[in-house]
Design a protein around this motif. Structure first.
Motif, mmCIF file in Angstrom:
data_model
loop_
_atom_site.group_PDB
_atom_site.id
_atom_site.type_symbol
_atom_site.label_atom_id
_atom_site.label_comp_id
_atom_site.label_asym_id
_atom_site.label_seq_id
_atom_site.Cartn_x
_atom_site.Cartn_y
_atom_site.Cartn_z
ATOM 1 N N HIS A 169 0.815 -1.222 0.000
ATOM 2 C CA HIS A 169 0.000 0.000 0.000
ATOM 3 C C HIS A 169 0.845 1.267 0.000
ATOM 4 N N ASP A 170 2.144 1.111 0.180
ATOM 5 C CA ASP A 170 3.035 2.265 0.032
ATOM 6 C C ASP A 170 3.386 2.372 -1.451
ATOM 7 N N VAL A 171 2.681 3.254 -2.144
ATOM 8 C CA VAL A 171 2.855 3.394 -3.596
ATOM 9 C C VAL A 171 3.671 4.642 -3.940
ATOM 10 N N GLY A 172 4.295 5.249 -2.919
ATOM 11 C CA GLY A 172 5.103 6.433 -3.165
ATOM 12 C C GLY A 172 4.300 7.706 -3.299
ATOM 13 N N SER A 173 3.092 7.714 -2.760
ATOM 14 C CA SER A 173 2.231 8.894 -2.884
ATOM 15 C C SER A 173 2.540 9.915 -1.794
ATOM 16 N N ASP A 174 1.850 11.062 -1.867
ATOM 17 C CA ASP A 174 1.998 12.074 -0.830
ATOM 18 C C ASP A 174 1.474 11.565 0.510
ATOM 19 N N ILE A 175 0.478 10.704 0.470
ATOM 20 C CA ILE A 175 -0.021 10.079 1.704
ATOM 21 C C ILE A 175 1.082 9.242 2.344
ATOM 22 N N ASP A 176 1.762 8.453 1.524
ATOM 23 C CA ASP A 176 2.823 7.581 2.038
ATOM 24 C C ASP A 176 3.982 8.378 2.607
ATOM 25 N N ALA A 177 4.282 9.521 2.007
ATOM 26 C CA ALA A 177 5.375 10.352 2.509
ATOM 27 C C ALA A 177 5.118 10.795 3.940
ATOM 28 N N ILE A 178 3.833 10.997 4.272
ATOM 29 C CA ILE A 178 3.473 11.395 5.632
ATOM 30 C C ILE A 178 3.503 10.204 6.587
ATOM 31 N N LEU A 179 2.984 9.073 6.146
ATOM 32 C CA LEU A 179 2.856 7.907 7.029
ATOM 33 C C LEU A 179 4.146 7.113 7.184
ATOM 34 N N ARG A 180 4.972 7.088 6.152
ATOM 35 C CA ARG A 180 6.135 6.190 6.121
ATOM 36 C C ARG A 180 7.063 6.322 7.328
ATOM 37 N N PRO A 181 7.399 7.527 7.797
ATOM 38 C CA PRO A 181 8.324 7.622 8.936
ATOM 39 C C PRO A 181 7.793 6.987 10.223
ATOM 40 N N HIS A 182 6.485 6.746 10.265
ATOM 41 C CA HIS A 182 5.871 6.189 11.476
ATOM 42 C C HIS A 182 5.535 4.711 11.334
ATOM 43 N N ARG A 183 5.909 4.129 10.217
ATOM 44 C CA ARG A 183 5.616 2.715 10.007
ATOM 45 C C ARG A 183 6.413 1.845 10.975
ATOM 46 N N ARG A 184 5.780 0.819 11.484
ATOM 47 C CA ARG A 184 6.446 -0.116 12.393
ATOM 48 C C ARG A 184 7.179 -1.165 11.571
ATOM 49 N N ALA A 185 8.468 -1.029 11.470
ATOM 50 C CA ALA A 185 9.262 -1.971 10.688
ATOM 51 C C ALA A 185 9.158 -3.366 11.303
ATOM 52 N N GLY A 186 8.840 -4.326 10.460
ATOM 53 C CA GLY A 186 8.814 -5.714 10.912
ATOM 54 C C GLY A 186 7.557 -6.136 11.627
ATOM 55 N N ALA A 187 6.534 -5.275 11.699
ATOM 56 C CA ALA A 187 5.339 -5.626 12.466
ATOM 57 C C ALA A 187 4.404 -6.573 11.718
ATOM 58 N N ALA A 188 4.464 -6.602 10.404
ATOM 59 C CA ALA A 188 3.495 -7.372 9.614
ATOM 60 C C ALA A 188 3.651 -8.867 9.833
ATOM 61 N N SER A 189 2.528 -9.548 10.007
ATOM 62 C CA SER A 189 2.550 -10.999 10.214
ATOM 63 C C SER A 189 2.692 -11.769 8.908
ATOM 64 N N ASP A 190 2.587 -11.068 7.759
ATOM 65 C CA ASP A 190 2.733 -11.750 6.459
ATOM 66 C C ASP A 190 4.011 -11.344 5.745
ATOM 67 N N ARG A 191 5.025 -10.889 6.518
ATOM 68 C CA ARG A 191 6.303 -10.565 5.892
ATOM 69 C C ARG A 191 6.829 -11.773 5.129
ATOM 70 N N SER A 192 7.340 -11.538 3.942
ATOM 71 C CA SER A 192 7.764 -12.650 3.094
ATOM 72 C C SER A 192 8.843 -13.503 3.742
ATOM 73 N N ASP A 193 9.747 -12.871 4.499
ATOM 74 C CA ASP A 193 10.785 -13.675 5.146
ATOM 75 C C ASP A 193 10.213 -14.583 6.221
ATOM 76 N N LEU A 194 9.180 -14.099 6.944
ATOM 77 C CA LEU A 194 8.532 -14.937 7.949
ATOM 78 C C LEU A 194 7.821 -16.116 7.310
ATOM 79 N N ILE A 195 7.034 -15.832 6.264
ATOM 80 C CA ILE A 195 6.268 -16.899 5.637
ATOM 81 C C ILE A 195 7.206 -17.926 4.996
ATOM 82 N N THR A 196 8.302 -17.469 4.433
ATOM 83 C CA THR A 196 9.296 -18.389 3.873
ATOM 84 C C THR A 196 9.859 -19.297 4.965
#
Length: 244
Positions: free
Chosen positions: A138-165
């Motif tokens: 959902h981060d498509v490089g938009s102006d919305i993403d520019a605002i939200l991105r610095p606050h994203r929780r790195a590694g929080a997603a339960s479907d991260r590709s490295d985890l599922i692998t």
């Protein structure tokens, strides 16, 4: 997690409808081996994707935990849907050629259990196909993403590709192929993003206390074109194949 019993009545309309479902089904079929004869669509919801998983010689079934979702799905794929927890499927070991889980693993804190159960019901050489890294898509490089991105929780997603692998490898499933498809109708608008932020939809994805949420909401509300959708996300589907 949303109440999917209540969501069933308007789920398709608010999730991109037929265009998104069609794109998802086409992508899944690209990853289903040509020799597969049985496919289970885990968390099939209303069956909008399930009914589009059509290929000569392929028998497709659906499973979901929500009664209301299954009532809709039963009208689309009659006689081929069952109510079931994705962690405890009413199927014997090694009974399916393929299992797909579209838009499921990002929702649950027990993705490892879902992968384990899928591996259990797959025949030797069977394939698990799942969406991964959905929030990141959902981060498509938009102006919305520019605002939200610095606050994203790195590694929080339960479907991260490295985890599922890693979960898949624990059960003898190794990365095979992957593909992407467009989430039609899922591009964000600033106004709707503020609404979802206020409603707590992003609580598991972003750092921040209520004061931070207020700051983000104010920045989003100041963006131009409040009701113009930014580009649609491109979701990733990954497949994991068993040996044999």
């Amino acid at each position: 997690m949303l109440d999917y019993e209540a969501e069933a009545a308007h789920y398709d309309r608010t999730r991109g409808g037929v265009p998104r479902a069609g794109a998802a089904a086409e992508a899944v079929l690209r990853l289903v081996p040509s020799g597969a004869r049985t496919l289970l669509d885990l968390a099939c919801g209303t069956g909008l994707v399930t009914e589009r998983l059509v290929r000569p010689g392929l028998r497709v079934y659906g499973a979901d935990a929500a009664h209301a979702m299954l009532r809709v799905a039963a009208g689309r794929v009659p006689g081929r849907v069952v109510r079931a927890d994705a962690r405890r499927l009413p199927l014997p070991d090694a009974s399916l050629d393929a299992v797909c889980a579209v838009w499921l693993l990002h929702l649950v804190p027990f993705a490892a259990d879902v992968v384990a159960e899928a591996a259990r019901v797959l025949r030797p050489g069977g394939v698990l196909i799942a969406t991964v890294d959905k929030d990141a898509a959902h981060d498509v490089g938009s102006d919305i993403d520019a605002i939200l991105r610095p606050h994203r929780r790195a590694g929080a997603a339960s479907d991260r590709s490295d985890l599922i692998t890693r979960y898949a490898a624990a059960h003898g499933l190794v990365p095979a192929a992957d593909t992407r498809f467009t989430g039609h109708g899922q591009g964000r608008t600033p106004r709707d993003t503020v609404r979802k932020l206020r409603a707590g939809h992003f609580a598991s994805r972003f750092h921040g206390d209520p004061a931070t949420a207020d700051t983000l909401a104010a920045a989003l509300a100041a963006l131009p074109d409040q009701d113009r959708r930014r580009p649609d996300p491109r979701y990733r589907l990954a497949s994991f194949a068993g040996r044999g």
